[in-house]
Write a protein that holds these residues in place. Structure first.
Motif, PDB file in Angstrom:
ATOM      1  N   GLY A  99       0.806  -1.211   0.000  1.00 31.63           N
ATOM      2  CA  GLY A  99       0.000   0.000   0.000  1.00 31.63           C
ATOM      3  C   GLY A  99       0.834   1.253   0.000  1.00 31.63           C
ATOM      4  N   PHE A 100       0.311   2.312   0.633  1.00 28.48           N
ATOM      5  CA  PHE A 100       1.005   3.600   0.663  1.00 28.48           C
ATOM      6  C   PHE A 100       2.409   3.475   1.255  1.00 28.48           C
ATOM      7  CE2 PHE A 100      -3.199   6.191   0.942  1.00 28.48           C
ATOM      8  CZ  PHE A 100      -3.290   6.232  -0.445  1.00 28.48           C
ATOM      9  N   LYS A 101       2.542   2.775   2.365  1.00 27.75           N
ATOM     10  CA  LYS A 101       3.832   2.725   3.055  1.00 27.75           C
ATOM     11  C   LYS A 101       4.888   1.970   2.249  1.00 27.75           C
ATOM     12  CE  LYS A 101       3.395  -1.435   5.909  1.00 27.75           C
ATOM     13  NZ  LYS A 101       3.464  -1.989   7.289  1.00 27.75           N
ATOM     14  N   ASP A 102       4.444   1.119   1.317  1.00 31.71           N
ATOM     15  CA  ASP A 102       5.374   0.355   0.470  1.00 31.71           C
ATOM     16  C   ASP A 102       5.658   1.077  -0.842  1.00 31.71           C
ATOM     17  OD1 ASP A 102       5.148  -2.181   2.182  1.00 31.71           O
ATOM     18  OD2 ASP A 102       3.067  -1.836   1.601  1.00 31.71           O
ATOM     19  N   ASP A 103       5.069   2.254  -1.018  1.00 32.49           N
ATOM     20  CA  ASP A 103       5.172   3.009  -2.276  1.00 32.49           C
ATOM     21  C   ASP A 103       4.662   2.207  -3.465  1.00 32.49           C
ATOM     22  OD1 ASP A 103       6.231   5.375  -1.155  1.00 32.49           O
ATOM     23  OD2 ASP A 103       8.228   4.480  -1.094  1.00 32.49           O
ATOM     24  N   MET A 104       3.705   1.325  -3.188  1.00 28.09           N
ATOM     25  CA  MET A 104       3.084   0.559  -4.264  1.00 28.09           C
ATOM     26  C   MET A 104       1.724   1.146  -4.643  1.00 28.09           C
ATOM     27  SD  MET A 104       4.092  -3.388  -3.380  1.00 28.09           S
ATOM     28  CE  MET A 104       3.163  -3.992  -4.794  1.00 28.09           C
ATOM     29  N   LEU A 105       1.333   2.170  -3.914  1.00 25.89           N
ATOM     30  CA  LEU A 105       0.100   2.897  -4.176  1.00 25.89           C
ATOM     31  C   LEU A 105       0.430   4.373  -3.991  1.00 25.89           C
ATOM     32  CD1 LEU A 105      -2.753   1.688  -4.806  1.00 25.89           C
ATOM     33  CD2 LEU A 105      -3.351   2.173  -2.432  1.00 25.89           C
ATOM     34  N   ASN A 106       0.095   5.198  -4.986  1.00 27.20           N
ATOM     35  CA  ASN A 106       0.455   6.610  -4.938  1.00 27.20           C
ATOM     36  C   ASN A 106      -0.722   7.498  -5.322  1.00 27.20           C
ATOM     37  OD1 ASN A 106       3.107   5.226  -6.661  1.00 27.20           O
ATOM     38  ND2 ASN A 106       3.403   5.954  -4.586  1.00 27.20           N
ATOM     39  N   VAL A 107      -0.775   8.674  -4.712  1.00 29.45           N
ATOM     40  CA  VAL A 107      -1.708   9.710  -5.145  1.00 29.45           C
ATOM     41  C   VAL A 107      -0.985  10.540  -6.197  1.00 29.45           C
ATOM     42  CG1 VAL A 107      -3.119  11.686  -4.440  1.00 29.45           C
ATOM     43  CG2 VAL A 107      -2.804   9.757  -2.868  1.00 29.45           C
ATOM     44  N   SER A 108      -1.465  10.481  -7.444  1.00 27.01           N
ATOM     45  CA  SER A 108      -0.731  11.075  -8.561  1.00 27.01           C
ATOM     46  C   SER A 108      -1.460  12.266  -9.179  1.00 27.01           C
ATOM     47  CB  SER A 108      -0.501  10.023  -9.659  1.00 27.01           C
ATOM     48  OG  SER A 108       0.246   8.943  -9.170  1.00 27.01           O
ATOM     49  N   SER A 109      -0.680  13.244  -9.610  1.00 21.66           N
ATOM     50  CA  SER A 109      -1.164  14.382 -10.397  1.00 21.66           C
ATOM     51  C   SER A 109      -2.375  15.072  -9.769  1.00 21.66           C
ATOM     52  CB  SER A 109      -1.500  13.930 -11.825  1.00 21.66           C
ATOM     53  OG  SER A 109      -0.357  13.462 -12.489  1.00 21.66           O
ATOM     54  N   ILE A 110      -2.210  15.502  -8.529  1.00 24.36           N
ATOM     55  CA  ILE A 110      -3.280  16.256  -7.887  1.00 24.36           C
ATOM     56  C   ILE A 110      -3.492  17.560  -8.649  1.00 24.36           C
ATOM     57  CG2 ILE A 110      -4.020  17.401  -5.761  1.00 24.36           C
ATOM     58  CD1 ILE A 110      -2.341  15.407  -4.196  1.00 24.36           C
ATOM     59  N   ASN A 111      -4.733  17.834  -9.011  1.00 27.99           N
ATOM     60  CA  ASN A 111      -5.045  19.020  -9.805  1.00 27.99           C
ATOM     61  C   ASN A 111      -4.671  20.284  -9.036  1.00 27.99           C
ATOM     62  OD1 ASN A 111      -6.411  21.107 -11.329  1.00 27.99           O
ATOM     63  ND2 ASN A 111      -7.646  19.483 -12.244  1.00 27.99           N
ATOM     64  N   THR A 112      -3.907  21.148  -9.682  1.00 26.34           N
ATOM     65  CA  THR A 112      -3.448  22.379  -9.024  1.00 26.34           C
ATOM     66  C   THR A 112      -4.589  23.361  -8.775  1.00 26.34           C
ATOM     67  OG1 THR A 112      -2.884  23.317 -11.202  1.00 26.34           O
ATOM     68  CG2 THR A 112      -1.129  22.196  -9.987  1.00 26.34           C
ATOM     69  N   ASN A 113      -5.744  23.124  -9.397  1.00 24.65           N
ATOM     70  CA  ASN A 113      -6.888  24.018  -9.220  1.00 24.65           C
ATOM     71  C   ASN A 113      -7.737  23.684  -7.994  1.00 24.65           C
ATOM     72  OD1 ASN A 113      -6.284  25.519 -11.526  1.00 24.65           O
ATOM     73  ND2 ASN A 113      -7.383  24.086 -12.854  1.00 24.65           N
ATOM     74  N   LEU A 114      -7.368  22.632  -7.254  1.00 24.67           N
ATOM     75  CA  LEU A 114      -8.142  22.272  -6.072  1.00 24.67           C
ATOM     76  C   LEU A 114      -8.031  23.365  -4.998  1.00 24.67           C
ATOM     77  CD1 LEU A 114      -7.430  18.475  -5.439  1.00 24.67           C
ATOM     78  CD2 LEU A 114      -9.317  19.506  -6.678  1.00 24.67           C
ATOM     79  N   PRO A 115      -9.106  23.592  -4.253  1.00 21.49           N
ATOM     80  CA  PRO A 115      -9.029  24.521  -3.123  1.00 21.49           C
ATOM     81  C   PRO A 115      -7.936  24.100  -2.143  1.00 21.49           C
ATOM     82  CG  PRO A 115     -11.307  23.976  -3.597  1.00 21.49           C
ATOM     83  CD  PRO A 115     -10.473  23.049  -4.434  1.00 21.49           C
ATOM     84  N   ILE A 116      -7.299  25.060  -1.506  1.00 18.64           N
ATOM     85  CA  ILE A 116      -6.180  24.782  -0.600  1.00 18.64           C
ATOM     86  C   ILE A 116      -6.576  23.815   0.508  1.00 18.64           C
ATOM     87  CG2 ILE A 116      -4.625  25.815   1.104  1.00 18.64           C
ATOM     88  CD1 ILE A 116      -4.611  28.354  -0.593  1.00 18.64           C
ATOM     89  N   GLU A 117      -7.790  23.987   1.047  1.00 21.13           N
ATOM     90  CA  GLU A 117      -8.206  23.138   2.161  1.00 21.13           C
ATOM     91  C   GLU A 117      -8.427  21.692   1.732  1.00 21.13           C
ATOM     92  OE1 GLU A 117     -11.973  25.297   0.661  1.00 21.13           O
ATOM     93  OE2 GLU A 117      -9.831  25.742   0.962  1.00 21.13           O
TER      94      GLU A 117
END
Length: 355
Positions: A277-295
């Motif tokens: 999973g996340f801790k193994d770097d086998m799952l990643n959150v990719s290309s978060i849209n730069t237009n998302l609200p800061i919060e």
């Protein structure tokens, strides 16, 4: 001539070393979809390509794509074993029983099956904690929806899919108590036409955030066309829908393929049930849209880090199913074995269980 033949056999003629004369270690892959699906099979094949690049001519990799789950799968897996592959990865839930049957016939070959739960002396299982990515996706969807209605295109009614639907809803519920989730089952992993129809049906029901358990970018493209938002599945799908795309949850199979191949080559392999999973770097959150609200961006990062560190474990009780039955006791976190048996909707999901 006999002496020369002996030297040739030993790899000592014409400057050929013994190491060079050795046959490469052979690794086969079986994919349920096309490698161009831009999702599940695409990322498995990307892992294969990275594996080949890492080992160079020490290994030889091959793959078969578009393999139906069932009898055809057993035939393909058998052919790969007969072709002398030392290690075979089969990469879809419906390949489980065919892989197990072939493993019992070819006991000198090592088999690895993705997302299953049956193992043998020469067959292990591996999967991703995709529910971690779905939980983060739910948090983002819950914050961004304006209709309080998010949609999920579900593939097949198996534990992996139920886990992920539940994780999306749990994540969304933490930031939006009024959230509702609509689910359409398409009974396919990859069919752009069916996926498009499902996406349109969900949007017609008021959905304004699209999630999927299918492999083509069709739902995200549909979201872009109809002016809603969506999250990419398995690979980075941002380029298909730059305006609609919130982020993608990308599968990264290479670390496991490298570790397993090396173990089999070294003779240290032991079959196991591996979850990455996340801790193994086998799952990643990719290309978060730069237009998302800061919060929203901050909450995505916060949730990701909490899951990665182990501070947040999504399937921790008390949790009831949508019939009111307690399915996870207070303070208990589902074990991997228990996660592999999830066949219920969490409390609050109004959908009926599929037949």
């Amino acid at each position: 001539m006999k002496f020369k033949s002996l030297l040739v056999g030993l790899g000592l003629v014409a400057g050929i070393s013994i190491a060079q004369a050795e046959e490469p270690f052979k690794v086969g892959f079986v994919y349920v979809g096309p490698i161009g699906d831009h999702g599940w099979s695409y990322e498995h094949n990307r892992g294969r390509e990275e594996l080949q690049s890492f080992f160079g001519d020490k290994i030889e990799t091959t793959f078969v794509e578009n393999v139906p789950e069932g009898a055809d799968a057993q035939r393909v897996i058998t052919q790969l074993a007969k072709a002398g592959n030392d290690l075979i990865f089969t990469t879809s839930f419906g390949f489980m029983n065919p892989t197990l049957k072939v493993s019992k016939r070819f006991k000198k070959t090592t088999f690895e099956h993705a997302t299953g739960y049956k193992r043998s002396k020469n067959m292990g299982t591996y999967t991703l904690r995709t529910y971690e990515g779905r939980y983060v996706s739910g948090v983002a969807a819950g914050m961004l929806t304006k209709t309080n209605t998010i949609g999920y295109i579900a593939s097949f009614p198996i534990p992996e899919v139920f886990r992920d639907i539940n994780a999306v809803y749990m994540g969304a519920k933490t930031v939006n108590p009024d959230i509702d989730i609509k689910i359409v089952w398409v009974n396919t992993w990859y069919d752009p036409g069916k996926e498009t129809d499902a996406a349109n049906a969900l949007i017609d029901q008021g959905v304004d955030i699209m999630l999927q358990h299918t492999d083509s970018p069709a739902p995200l493209i549909t979201a872009q066309k109809r002016g809603i938002k969506g999250i990419g599945q398995a690979s980075d799908m941002s380029h298909f829908a730059p305006d609609a795309h919130i982020f993608s949850i990308r599968d990264n199979w290479f670390p496991y393929y490298l570790k397993t191949t090396q173990a089999v080559m070294d003779g240290t392999y032991k079959p196991q049930d591996f979850w990455g999973g996340f801790k193994d770097d086998m799952l990643n959150v990719s290309s978060i849209n730069t237009n998302l609200p800061i919060e929203v961006r901050a909450k995505i990062d916060e949730t990701y880090n909490a899951i990665r560190s182990g501070e947040l474990k999504p399937f921790t009780g008390p949790i009831k199913d949508n019939s009111g039955k307690l399915v996870i006791e207070a303070n208990h976190t589902l074990t991997d074995k228990e996660l592999s048996q999830v066949n219920w909707y969490i409390e609050g999901i109004k959908a009926k269980m599929p037949n």
